[in-house]
Motif scaffolding. Sequence first.
Motif, mmCIF file in Angstrom:
data_model
loop_
_atom_site.group_PDB
_atom_site.id
_atom_site.type_symbol
_atom_site.label_atom_id
_atom_site.label_comp_id
_atom_site.label_asym_id
_atom_site.label_seq_id
_atom_site.Cartn_x
_atom_site.Cartn_y
_atom_site.Cartn_z
ATOM 1 N N VAL A 203 -25.873 62.978 44.131
ATOM 2 C CA VAL A 203 -27.202 62.374 44.253
ATOM 3 C C VAL A 203 -28.207 63.402 44.762
ATOM 4 O O VAL A 203 -29.335 63.492 44.279
ATOM 5 N N LYS A 204 -27.758 64.217 45.699
ATOM 6 C CA LYS A 204 -28.660 65.250 46.216
ATOM 7 C C LYS A 204 -29.037 66.254 45.123
ATOM 8 O O LYS A 204 -30.153 66.752 45.089
ATOM 9 N N LYS A 205 -28.079 66.533 44.245
ATOM 10 C CA LYS A 205 -28.347 67.487 43.164
ATOM 11 C C LYS A 205 -29.125 66.846 42.021
ATOM 12 O O LYS A 205 -29.483 67.522 41.068
ATOM 13 N N GLY A 206 -29.337 65.538 42.093
ATOM 14 C CA GLY A 206 -30.111 64.878 41.041
ATOM 15 C C GLY A 206 -29.295 64.540 39.806
ATOM 16 O O GLY A 206 -29.854 64.187 38.772
ATOM 17 N N LYS A 207 -27.973 64.639 39.895
ATOM 18 C CA LYS A 207 -27.153 64.241 38.747
ATOM 19 C C LYS A 207 -27.192 62.728 38.564
ATOM 20 O O LYS A 207 -27.050 62.209 37.466
ATOM 21 N N ILE A 208 -27.365 62.035 39.687
ATOM 22 C CA ILE A 208 -27.605 60.594 39.627
ATOM 23 C C ILE A 208 -28.963 60.351 40.254
ATOM 24 O O ILE A 208 -29.241 60.837 41.343
ATOM 25 N N ILE B 124 -26.198 47.943 46.524
ATOM 26 C CA ILE B 124 -26.073 49.401 46.566
ATOM 27 C C ILE B 124 -24.825 49.832 47.328
ATOM 28 O O ILE B 124 -24.060 50.658 46.858
ATOM 29 N N PHE B 125 -24.597 49.245 48.497
ATOM 30 C CA PHE B 125 -23.453 49.659 49.313
ATOM 31 C C PHE B 125 -22.142 49.063 48.808
ATOM 32 O O PHE B 125 -21.135 49.747 48.718
ATOM 33 N N PHE B 126 -22.191 47.766 48.519
ATOM 34 C CA PHE B 126 -20.988 47.094 48.051
ATOM 35 C C PHE B 126 -20.390 47.782 46.834
ATOM 36 O O PHE B 126 -19.190 47.933 46.711
ATOM 37 N N TRP B 127 -21.289 48.147 45.920
ATOM 38 C CA TRP B 127 -20.794 48.444 44.581
ATOM 39 C C TRP B 127 -21.242 49.805 44.048
ATOM 40 O O TRP B 127 -20.415 50.615 43.641
ATOM 41 N N GLU C 106 -23.900 58.922 54.477
ATOM 42 C CA GLU C 106 -23.681 59.930 55.506
ATOM 43 C C GLU C 106 -23.117 59.331 56.792
ATOM 44 O O GLU C 106 -22.612 60.050 57.648
ATOM 45 N N ASN C 107 -23.232 58.012 56.929
ATOM 46 C CA ASN C 107 -22.680 57.357 58.120
ATOM 47 C C ASN C 107 -21.534 56.419 57.771
ATOM 48 O O ASN C 107 -21.308 55.419 58.441
ATOM 49 N N ILE C 108 -20.869 56.738 56.700
ATOM 50 C CA ILE C 108 -19.875 55.803 56.171
ATOM 51 C C ILE C 108 -18.681 55.635 57.118
ATOM 52 O O ILE C 108 -18.281 56.568 57.821
ATOM 53 N N PRO D 94 -36.553 52.626 41.553
ATOM 54 C CA PRO D 94 -37.503 53.586 42.107
ATOM 55 C C PRO D 94 -36.802 54.542 43.080
ATOM 56 O O PRO D 94 -35.830 54.164 43.732
ATOM 57 N N SER D 95 -37.338 55.747 43.200
ATOM 58 C CA SER D 95 -36.624 56.827 43.874
ATOM 59 C C SER D 95 -36.401 56.585 45.357
ATOM 60 O O SER D 95 -35.526 57.190 45.965
ATOM 61 N N ARG D 96 -37.170 55.684 45.955
ATOM 62 C CA ARG D 96 -37.015 55.503 47.405
ATOM 63 C C ARG D 96 -35.620 55.022 47.802
ATOM 64 O O ARG D 96 -35.191 55.202 48.930
ATOM 65 N N TRP D 97 -34.894 54.432 46.849
ATOM 66 C CA TRP D 97 -33.546 53.952 47.177
ATOM 67 C C TRP D 97 -32.576 55.095 47.427
ATOM 68 O O TRP D 97 -31.506 54.885 48.001
ATOM 69 N N THR D 98 -32.937 56.294 46.968
ATOM 70 C CA THR D 98 -32.091 57.458 47.195
ATOM 71 C C THR D 98 -31.796 57.621 48.680
ATOM 72 O O THR D 98 -30.666 57.843 49.103
ATOM 73 N N LYS D 99 -32.834 57.487 49.466
ATOM 74 C CA LYS D 99 -32.717 57.674 50.913
ATOM 75 C C LYS D 99 -31.816 56.612 51.539
ATOM 76 O O LYS D 99 -31.017 56.908 52.434
ATOM 77 N N VAL D 100 -31.970 55.399 51.071
ATOM 78 C CA VAL D 100 -31.159 54.302 51.579
ATOM 79 C C VAL D 100 -29.689 54.598 51.303
ATOM 80 O O VAL D 100 -28.823 54.450 52.171
ATOM 81 N N TYR D 101 -29.421 55.040 50.090
ATOM 82 C CA TYR D 101 -28.063 55.374 49.677
ATOM 83 C C TYR D 101 -27.495 56.514 50.526
ATOM 84 O O TYR D 101 -26.408 56.410 51.087
ATOM 85 N N LEU D 102 -28.257 57.592 50.623
ATOM 86 C CA LEU D 102 -27.761 58.763 51.346
ATOM 87 C C LEU D 102 -27.518 58.457 52.817
ATOM 88 O O LEU D 102 -26.525 58.878 53.395
#
Length: 878
Positions: A376-381, A492-495, A397-399, A385-393
């Motif tokens: 995701v950081k490399k933009g392969k995925i 996003i998190f579940f799946w 990172e705290n998984i 809207p792009s703001r969800w990237t941050k939510v995902y990361l």
Amino acid sequence: MTELSTRYSPNENEDKWLKFWEEKNVFHAQANPDKKPYSIVIPPPNVTGILHMGHALNNTLQDILIRYKRMTGFETLWMPGIDHAGIATQNVVEKQIAKEGKTRQDLGREEFLKRLWEWKKQYGDTIIRQLEKLGASCDWQRTRFTMDEHYSEAVRHTFITLYEKGLIYRGQRIINWCPRCQTALSDEEAQHKEINGSLYYIRYSFKENPHDSVTVATTRPETMLGDTAVAVNPTDKRYKKFIGKTLILPLVNREIKIIADELVDPKFGTGAVKVTPAHDPNDFAMGKKHDLEFINIMHPDARLNEKAGHFSGMSRAEGRKAVLEALKQGNLLEKIEPHTHAVGHCYRCDTMVEPYLSRQWFVKMKPLAQPAIDVVKKGKIKFYPSRWTKVYLNWMENIQDWCISRQIWWGHRIPVWYCRDCHNDNAPIVSKITPQECPQCHSKNIYQDEDVLDTWFSSWLWPFATLHWPEKNKDLEYFYPTSALSTAPEIIFFWVARMIMAGLEFMGDIPFSDVYIHGTVRDAKGRKMSKSLGNAIDPLEIIKEYGADALRFSLIMNSGQDLFISKEKFEIGRNFANKIWNASRLILMNIPEGENNFDLANLNNQKTLDLPSRWILAQFYATLEKVDKALDKYRFSEAETLIYDFFWGNFCDWYLETIKDKFSDKNTRIVAAGILEQTLKMLHPFMPFITEEIWHKFNPHAGSLAVAAWPTINKQLIDKKAQGQMKAITELINVIRNIRMHWNIDQHASVECFVQAKTENESDLIKENSGIIKILAKISNLSVERNLPKPKDAATGIAGKLKFYIPLAGVIDIEKEKGRITAQVKNQAAAVKDLSKRLKNKDFLKKAPKEVVEKERARLETLQAKIKELKTALKELF
RNA sequence: GGGUGCAUAGCUCAGCUGGUUAGAGCGCUGCCCUCACAUGGCAGAGGUCGAAGGUUCGAGUCCUUCUGUACCCACCA
């Protein structure tokens, strides 16, 4: 001549086309080396599911993508399927047998599972049929179920692979326990809700000196029955001297020690914490560290157990009451403060979750998460809207480790066996197939783990297990990785996150490159739509009343973010469908029987077409270009609005109005029908039924519009000059209409119009298009002059650079006409003032781009000329 | 405690990289059942773009702060 009814009735058509699509097999996808693949896997709805607005929205979005890509030449696979939804489905069937007065334990595992499969057989495809009704163009032949034999094998394979890699382990930990479902839950399945609770301050007295005490603060006084220590921060001066001292736990009279741990926040409560290692994750950690006793005081249904002494048998709520009462009696309750805090609730039944000590299976997540963070950081995925990237990361990172065992029966049984003879709890038999004996001691006395796997442990394999992974095959090779995934934010998190991890781990590649996250469907008051709130609008009802196209179109119209839905909102789709229907009707009524080749490429010499035709072609291709761009960026509502505005605002309101008496002209018929056909294609992903219906009216023997070729942009036909000229004509018509309305001219009455043209070009333009002007502005006699004296008792109009007079003897009131024109002068004056100020500003002239300055200058000139004309007109009134 | 949205016409929302007098649908007002459509046509009223600063020749659009509002995450009892 084709007869059509004046109103579009969707229901007659929709079923017909569903059958047609199915018979022609148009949604079936096959690995095809001549085409590029485009694939989407459906977020599998729960087997218990019935179609709600969220499904309708999400699946419309996916269908738009799939149909668009199919028409643009991709081999498109939309993989459908259903999720077994362990807890949810088990709950449904448990309720059903409860009506017979039975529990699942009464039936036994085998019989209960039989009932579940029967239930699945009977109701399992309800939602699939509903998705079909919505128009979803899935490859229905491939419909998968997460408990299909193939799929189950994939799940077992996954478990074993991860186990062998050391990424699955069994452990005794505090997990989220749902006392109603009586199973462990993952962290994601425990949903936090704010609770207005209390903070209770309880005195624990010293063993040595019973008159002295330490006060602890807790939100859950009933758990004190399981306390095995009191903890303070080692740096806390107030308590330093007490560390190591012994307290007597009230009501229980157990001796507990005061321990020091930096986990304790000195600022919270009294700075002294009661430690209940079996009922709190923090306390559990401290218990491990300080080697405390773990006392579980609860039954799995959250009633207090025998360890709770004479509170045994009470529910947790009763227990709290009784404990507080007993403390009060002993004068041990110092005070109660109001305190709000977040408490986990079961995402299936909303019961308050209990932090509960038990032995469960876990997946070690950190090693899986890292590659999923990287892609995701490399933009392969990419997220849209792009703001969800941050939510995902942030989550990744705290998984935390994932608890995957569930104490229910409906699901994938954990592929692990234990031997009763060698008690191999710590060396279980992990096997894809049922083992016959213990490999250690060859005992046949073995048994399988009772638990099943978390539903999401099967769903995370969806993008490849649906293609029969782990078996190697052509489809998997061709369609994986899939192209896009569309889902709701809470998934996003579940799946989504887990699919990315699984894809990278098992396939060595991302599962999809684009993730589209759609908005939440809410009611008009902004509340989430839900059955329990009773505010849900049933999409099937909207389909019944307005049609699936109307439902789809209306949902997409405002899908950019959260949607606030009320029934009236679906009228826009219904009305638009009706408009399409009637525009088509007009054209069909004016086309000779059998004429059906309206390919715009057949237009001979496009330069000789009349202005409206050149204009509508330009507008169409300009729209197409923008629609393509919008769809490529997942701007669904923008794409839809573009088509809507073009079709209604340009094609119907202007073009069709200008050609009503010109259908005898072949070119006009080609343009009208050709543009309609191309628009139907552009609209098909949004409104598949009505477009298919009309398409076949024009092309009775054609195949499905769903597989017709998407229109290609013809930039040469985006005729800027025609756009400018048509703008001048429509503006003239608008101003004439405005004057007619202003003076209350009967709509059926014709008036005369004298236009003053300053140049030959202007004069020619008006003359060439006088027919349109006459019809659309209801003009009997239109004369164009270079020099024109003002007729008597006439209203004056300025449209762009044109000045015209409309004689209105007996109607016009000179004073009122003065007022009308003065208002216009005033209206323009502010803009002129603003513009001239800007054009006098040296910084603006120096720093703004030349084009901008030029543009402003031209605008000012036009406005000034207009004002001059208006002022002249005022003078002429005297 | 962290994070993310949203705040533009009476209502629901567009307004993408800053550059015409800020748009649409619904609602509202007036006129029209004109032979595609009253689920329609035509015309119109209605906005100091949440507040305050800042950047800029120029801000609804960028930055800062604030206010309101919605949601997500989090083991401070």
